[in-house]
Scaffold this active site. Structure first.
Site, short mmCIF file in Angstrom:
data_model
loop_
_atom_site.label_atom_id
_atom_site.label_comp_id
_atom_site.label_asym_id
_atom_site.label_seq_id
_atom_site.Cartn_x
_atom_site.Cartn_y
_atom_site.Cartn_z
N CYS A 296 -7.54 6.26 -1.29
CA CYS A 296 -7.31 5.11 -0.42
C CYS A 296 -6.00 4.42 -0.74
O CYS A 296 -5.26 4.03 0.17
CB CYS A 296 -8.48 4.13 -0.53
SG CYS A 296 -8.79 3.50 -2.20
N HIS A 323 -7.50 -3.93 -6.94
CA HIS A 323 -8.50 -3.14 -6.23
C HIS A 323 -9.90 -3.74 -6.38
O HIS A 323 -10.31 -4.11 -7.48
CB HIS A 323 -8.50 -1.70 -6.79
CG HIS A 323 -9.11 -0.69 -5.87
ND1 HIS A 323 -10.45 -0.67 -5.57
CD2 HIS A 323 -8.55 0.34 -5.19
CE1 HIS A 323 -10.70 0.34 -4.75
NE2 HIS A 323 -9.56 0.97 -4.49
#
Length: 488
Positions: A296, A323
């Site tokens: 991602c 994150h």
């Protein structure tokens, strides 16, 4: 404020609501009958509410320096509905602005027929894409698997697309395993309720979602499934378990009857091609049986890095990823094989490693050896941020680089990968559900000569899943021509 002014404001709102309501059946009919996907500056408007359509129009003001009214786009939709179009992706927002710019030199019908000449009157014909649906199997049904399922089901309505046929999971310990899996698809604490209806066929071990019959197959190993027993053939398997990441492990899927290709939703190891759609998807060939959709974070940063490198040149830089915590971390302090990851995810910021900076080079070789990277896991369940600290070959300014990236997000081949926001009030939850790989936050950009710091938001679940589907579409030969071709 006068009563007259109050009534005028409310009257204008009601009028726009009425027009937006009239757009909904046109949007749906174009999609289901013609496989024409409509959007407004990259924002899909299929299956959207009246308010959703109005908000999509309002968004244009943020990025394009133009007001866009439903009164501009409704006539376009109405005319498109009468043209018997072949399948395509038509951005009616950009089409309306382009028509406005040509200053009335043509009638709207003449303009649209010229812009869409390749597909006018070609309803039902193969045109730049597959002529039939392509079977897709999800191997694993976790966070990414369920979001992939939502996207696949949502996009099945137009025909000649990907069709989710099965999910493969291990048998759970609960007696009502099937209902539990259906419930996880139906309700999501981050992404909200499933848009549609879901029923369970216990007798035949299937989930029926918006009319899509999805077989649930229980298996402990990839090679143990015969998909042809379920009427599935030549399928693309999307392995979202992350258990097997090399060619030897992923090749086990290819031993099954009914499987033609495999894609991994994690960085691949060895010689497996790591594909970031929009960057190196041209490397996909008919001979490729196993591909990776990278990570991602790699998907979020690589398009922005490419855009910056193309225009300014990157000498070197550092990527810091902030994150959201993931399922491999612990809710409370407990043993974990990884450093620091054993500490409670909802209570701590956790410094950890990321391979995203090095992985960029697999998709963008010109940046090999130029980037370092690190990551901080933070106590939020979704939406992350990458901070790109770059030294450039050319000096620029905040206005210069923001203007450039804004234009890239609107008018380049990377418009599905790079989004752009210029609001001083946005926070992470504002990007939940974004299907762009990354969103440049213009208000946070810092520039000092040739030193630039860019802040890039990304929904590490939905944005990444959308990128995976784009890769799978190419593997399956499903392609929609995009109109207008340019804004010039």
């Amino acid at each position: 404020m006068s009563q007259e002014k109050l009534e005028a404001c409310f009257g204008d709102w009601k009028e726009r609501e009425t027009v937006a309501e009239s757009m909904i059946p046109l949007i749906g009919r174009l999609y289901r009958n013609n496989n024409v996907i409509t959007s407004i500056y990259g924002r899909p408007i299929i299956n959207r509410s009246v308010i959703g359509i109005l908000k999509a129009h309002r968004f244009v003001r943020q990025v394009a320096d133009h007001e866009l009214s439903v009164n501009n786009t409704y006539p376009i939709l109405k005319m498109l509905d009468e043209m018997e179009l072949g399948h395509a992706h038509i951005d009616i927002g950009k089409m309306a602005i382009k028509y406005e710019k040509q200053g009335g030199s043509q009638s709207l019908e003449e303009f649209l027929r010229a812009e869409l000449a390749d597909i006018v009157g070609k309803r039902g014909e193969e045109n730049g894409g597959a002529s039939e649906t392509k079977d897709v199997v999800l191997y694993g049904f976790g966070r990414i698997g369920r979001l992939l399922a939502r996207i696949l089901i949502e996009k099945a309505g137009g025909g000649a697309n990907l069709r989710l046929r099965a999910i493969v999971v291990r048998k759970g310990k609960a007696e009502n395993d099937l209902e539990k899996r259906a419930s996880l698809l139906r309700r999501d604490s981050v992404h909200g309720s499933f848009q549609g209806t879901i029923t369970v066929d216990e007798e035949n071990a299937a989930i029926i979602a918006n009319g899509n019959y999805v077989q649930v197959i229980y298996s402990d190993a990839p090679e143990n499934v015969d998909y042809t027993q379920h009427g599935i053939d030549n399928a693309i398997v999307i392995d979202n378990t992350g258990v097997w990441r090399d060619e030897a492990g992923l090749s086990r899927h290819l031993q099954c009857k009914g499987v033609s290709r495999v894609i991994l939703t994690a960085p691949g190891k060895g010689e497996i091609k790591n594909i970031v759609f929009g960057i190196n998807n041209q490397l996909i060939t008919d001979e490729d049986k196993i591909l990776s959709a990278a990570s991602c974070t790699t998907n979020a940063i690589t398009p922005v890095l490419k855009a910056v490198n193309d225009e300014f040149g990157i000498i070197d830089g550092h990527v810091e990823t902030v994150h959201s915590y993931t399922n491999d971390q612990n809710l409370i302090d407990n043993y974990h094989k990884g450093s620091r990851r054993g500490r409670s995810a909802p209570l701590n910021m956790v410094i950890t490693e990321t391979g995203a900076a090095k992985a960029v080079a697999k998709a963008l070789p010109e940046l090999a050896g130029k980037l370092t990277g690190n990551a901080i896991r933070v106590p939020t369940p979704n939406v992350s941020m990458a901070i790109l600290n770059l030294n450039l070959n050319k000096a620029t300014s905040v206005e210069g680089i923001n203007s450039y990236l804004r234009d890239i997000s609107l008018n380049s081949d990377l418009h599905k990968q790079i989004d752009f926001t210029n609001s001083p009030e946005v926070v992470s939850t504002d990007f939940v559900g974004s299907r762009h790989a990354g969103i440049v936050d213009a208000q946070a950009t810092i520039v000092n000569g040739n030193r630039v710091v860019l802040y890039v938001w990304y929904d590490n679940e939905a944005g990444y899943s959308a990128q995976v589907i784009r890769v799978v579409n190419q593997m399956a030969g499903v392609k929609h021509n995009l109109y207008p071709n340019s804004m010039n």
